[in-house]
Scaffold this motif. Sequence first.
Motif, PDB file in Angstrom:
ATOM      1  N   GLY A  43       0.831  -1.213   0.000  1.00 33.71           N
ATOM      2  CA  GLY A  43       0.000   0.000   0.000  1.00 33.71           C
ATOM      3  C   GLY A  43       0.863   1.260   0.000  1.00 33.71           C
ATOM      4  O   GLY A  43       0.600   2.210  -0.728  1.00 33.71           O
ATOM      5  N   MET A  44       1.935   1.241   0.826  1.00 32.80           N
ATOM      6  CA  MET A  44       2.835   2.414   0.895  1.00 32.80           C
ATOM      7  C   MET A  44       3.470   2.670  -0.473  1.00 32.80           C
ATOM      8  O   MET A  44       3.545   3.810  -0.936  1.00 32.80           O
ATOM      9  N   ILE A  45       3.920   1.586  -1.115  1.00 31.90           N
ATOM     10  CA  ILE A  45       4.611   1.723  -2.409  1.00 31.90           C
ATOM     11  C   ILE A  45       3.622   2.264  -3.458  1.00 31.90           C
ATOM     12  O   ILE A  45       3.932   3.201  -4.209  1.00 31.90           O
ATOM     13  N   SER A  47       0.825   0.139 -13.826  1.00 28.19           N
ATOM     14  CA  SER A  47       1.399  -0.956 -14.627  1.00 28.19           C
ATOM     15  C   SER A  47       2.750  -0.574 -15.232  1.00 28.19           C
ATOM     16  O   SER A  47       3.576  -1.438 -15.506  1.00 28.19           O
ATOM     17  N   ASP A  48       2.985   0.725 -15.437  1.00 30.68           N
ATOM     18  CA  ASP A  48       4.256   1.145 -16.051  1.00 30.68           C
ATOM     19  C   ASP A  48       5.309   1.559 -15.024  1.00 30.68           C
ATOM     20  O   ASP A  48       6.448   1.868 -15.394  1.00 30.68           O
ATOM     21  N   LYS A  70       7.306 -11.565  -0.759  1.00 29.69           N
ATOM     22  CA  LYS A  70       5.850 -11.381  -0.733  1.00 29.69           C
ATOM     23  C   LYS A  70       5.472 -10.018  -1.316  1.00 29.69           C
ATOM     24  O   LYS A  70       4.513  -9.899  -2.085  1.00 29.69           O
ATOM     25  N   VAL A  71       6.274  -8.989  -0.965  1.00 32.54           N
ATOM     26  CA  VAL A  71       6.010  -7.649  -1.503  1.00 32.54           C
ATOM     27  C   VAL A  71       6.126  -7.694  -3.035  1.00 32.54           C
ATOM     28  O   VAL A  71       5.259  -7.170  -3.749  1.00 32.54           O
ATOM     29  N   ALA A  72       7.180  -8.348  -3.528  1.00 34.18           N
ATOM     30  CA  ALA A  72       7.362  -8.454  -4.988  1.00 34.18           C
ATOM     31  C   ALA A  72       6.174  -9.177  -5.624  1.00 34.18           C
ATOM     32  O   ALA A  72       5.637  -8.747  -6.652  1.00 34.18           O
ATOM     33  N   GLU A  73       5.757 -10.253  -4.981  1.00 32.67           N
ATOM     34  CA  GLU A  73       4.637 -11.047  -5.513  1.00 32.67           C
ATOM     35  C   GLU A  73       3.353 -10.198  -5.568  1.00 32.67           C
ATOM     36  O   GLU A  73       2.625 -10.222  -6.568  1.00 32.67           O
ATOM     37  N   LEU A  74       3.107  -9.403  -4.527  1.00 29.88           N
ATOM     38  CA  LEU A  74       1.894  -8.580  -4.479  1.00 29.88           C
ATOM     39  C   LEU A  74       1.922  -7.494  -5.555  1.00 29.88           C
ATOM     40  O   LEU A  74       0.905  -7.218  -6.202  1.00 29.88           O
ATOM     41  N   LEU A  75       3.093  -6.896  -5.762  1.00 32.35           N
ATOM     42  CA  LEU A  75       3.203  -5.845  -6.791  1.00 32.35           C
ATOM     43  C   LEU A  75       2.968  -6.433  -8.172  1.00 32.35           C
ATOM     44  O   LEU A  75       2.232  -5.870  -8.990  1.00 32.35           O
ATOM     45  N   HIS A 131       7.253  -3.776 -13.949  1.00 33.75           N
ATOM     46  CA  HIS A 131       8.699  -3.586 -13.784  1.00 33.75           C
ATOM     47  C   HIS A 131       9.104  -3.650 -12.311  1.00 33.75           C
ATOM     48  O   HIS A 131       9.289  -2.613 -11.663  1.00 33.75           O
ATOM     49  N   VAL A 132       9.184  -4.850 -11.806  1.00 33.25           N
ATOM     50  CA  VAL A 132       9.679  -5.030 -10.433  1.00 33.25           C
ATOM     51  C   VAL A 132      11.075  -5.637 -10.552  1.00 33.25           C
ATOM     52  O   VAL A 132      11.238  -6.689 -11.179  1.00 33.25           O
ATOM     53  N   SER A 133      12.063  -4.974  -9.985  1.00 31.13           N
ATOM     54  CA  SER A 133      13.409  -5.561 -10.011  1.00 31.13           C
ATOM     55  C   SER A 133      13.988  -5.453  -8.598  1.00 31.13           C
ATOM     56  O   SER A 133      13.378  -4.860  -7.713  1.00 31.13           O
ATOM     57  N   TYR A 134      15.150  -6.072  -8.392  1.00 32.19           N
ATOM     58  CA  TYR A 134      15.716  -6.008  -7.050  1.00 32.19           C
ATOM     59  C   TYR A 134      17.234  -6.037  -7.094  1.00 32.19           C
ATOM     60  O   TYR A 134      17.851  -6.417  -8.103  1.00 32.19           O
TER      61      TYR A 134
END
Length: 464
Positions: free
Chosen positions: A333-335, A347-348, A372-377, A384-387
């Motif tokens: 939610g914060m992100i 989405s972008d 889990k945060v990555a999975e939810l996003l 575009h989720v990277s780490y």
Amino acid sequence: MSDRTQERMPKNARKNVKTRTSKSEQMLMTRIEDGSVTVGVIGLGYVGLPIAVEFAKAGIHTIGLDLDERKVKQLNARKNYLQDLSDAEVAGVVKSGHLTATTSSADLAKCDVIYICVPTPFTDNKDPDVSHILHATQSIASVLRKGQLIILKSTTFPGTTERYVQPILDKTKLKCGSDYFLAFSPERIDPGNTKWTTATTPVVVGGVTPTCTNLAVAINKRIIAQVVPVSNPRVAELEKLLENIFRSVNIALVNELAQLCDRMGINIWEVVEAAATKPFGFMPFYPGPGIGGHCILIDPYYLSWAAREHDFVTNFITLAAEVNESMPFYVRGMIEREIAKQPVRLSDAKVLLLGMAFKRDVDDLRHSPALKVAELLLADGVKHVSYYDPYIPEVAVGGRVLKSHPSLTSTILAKHDVVVITTDHSAIDVDFIAKHAKVIVDTRNATKKLKRSRKNVVLLGEGR
Ligand SMILES: NC(=O)c1ccc[n+]([C@@H]2O[C@H](COP(=O)([O-])OP(=O)(O)OC[C@H]3O[C@@H](n4cnc5c(N)ncnc54)[C@H](O)[C@@H]3O)[C@@H](O)[C@H]2O)c1
């Protein structure tokens, strides 16, 4: 039993002490005391390998058994795979012949003492899964002989040793307490902790009979400075769960307060630090994106499940789990709120997670809240989720494989809409990150060390 050991035993553990000793007990005690004992360790993971190495370093012949051929091959090739152990000490004990690894459970026949250090996960419904313990016990039962001591170390619910492990061993017709011996002795290792190690952390031991306790105390004392005997395996099983549930409940408390602080506009981190100045009766716990690892997240469920048999609902434990497991959702939610403030569609949006491991400076990904945060996003359509995590080269999440950025450059930081500090690895340079990131969502208070402006920082539990 030595007088000194008896003195340390609780009163109710002491009164049952037998004076007659069996030949098997005498022989095993002699071998433990003169160091000619052979120790077997089933499961060469975070718990089992350090124990095996510690025995081998003490000059005791040690056999490590694992189903994972890669681990066995690596060890026999003198290669270390655990961050907590030094390459030299692993190579040294394998080279000297004190430690050998095997995939063959037949080798357990050579062992006088066998430690069971296998995983205790939960099922999809979060019920205990003790199948690894049962499988390991079956392997022991197939070679069980007089004079062997079995010590279960895997964290589990009260009653596992006596109601699940012992019946399998008893089927051999050997008698527990005189022919063979059985105890529970939970593990306290804290990966990444250099002060409290296998050798320096006290352990608790509860045998099925006083003789079992006595022998288990004696073998543990070969490698561990302080061994604390208790009345029976159930006490030892439950004390381990208490240790971890204590953490889970206290972390849940500060996680709940962090959410309240966000509404009240009070900084939870400052609140905890202030409370921690009380020299007695308070121990600081800190909020975060959720709990992970193989222990604190799972173990409370073991007790809640066992309590059901007694028509008992563990309200505290269940509530703590609920709060802790809601934290990745809260961070999501914060992100997404920070994305919404920018001229980019969800989405972008480009989100960079810093740290995938479940806690700082370890390479353990199990049940990591960052995952889990990555999975939810990803599930919300953020493509575009990277780490970046120096300890975790790649992860499988939401049906995709993500690879860590090889390094953290100013270009990588600047091109992401939100940078999230999910794990506060000490290698992460917060000043560098704050200089180049548009927005930082800090779930660990890593930016406390910032020397520059905190303008672009959104801290969990700060209320800004
Ligand atoms: N990791 C920790 O920090 C920690 C701390 C305290 C207690 N514990 C408890 O210790 C236990 C082990 O945890 P871990 O972190 O070492 O797990 P792990 O996954 O790191 O290691 C377990 C090993 O057991 C092997 N294995 C599984 N079944 C086997 C079998 N039947 N025969 C031989 N090998 C088998 C696996 O291949 C693996 O290598 C768990 O109950 C855990 O809750 C873990």
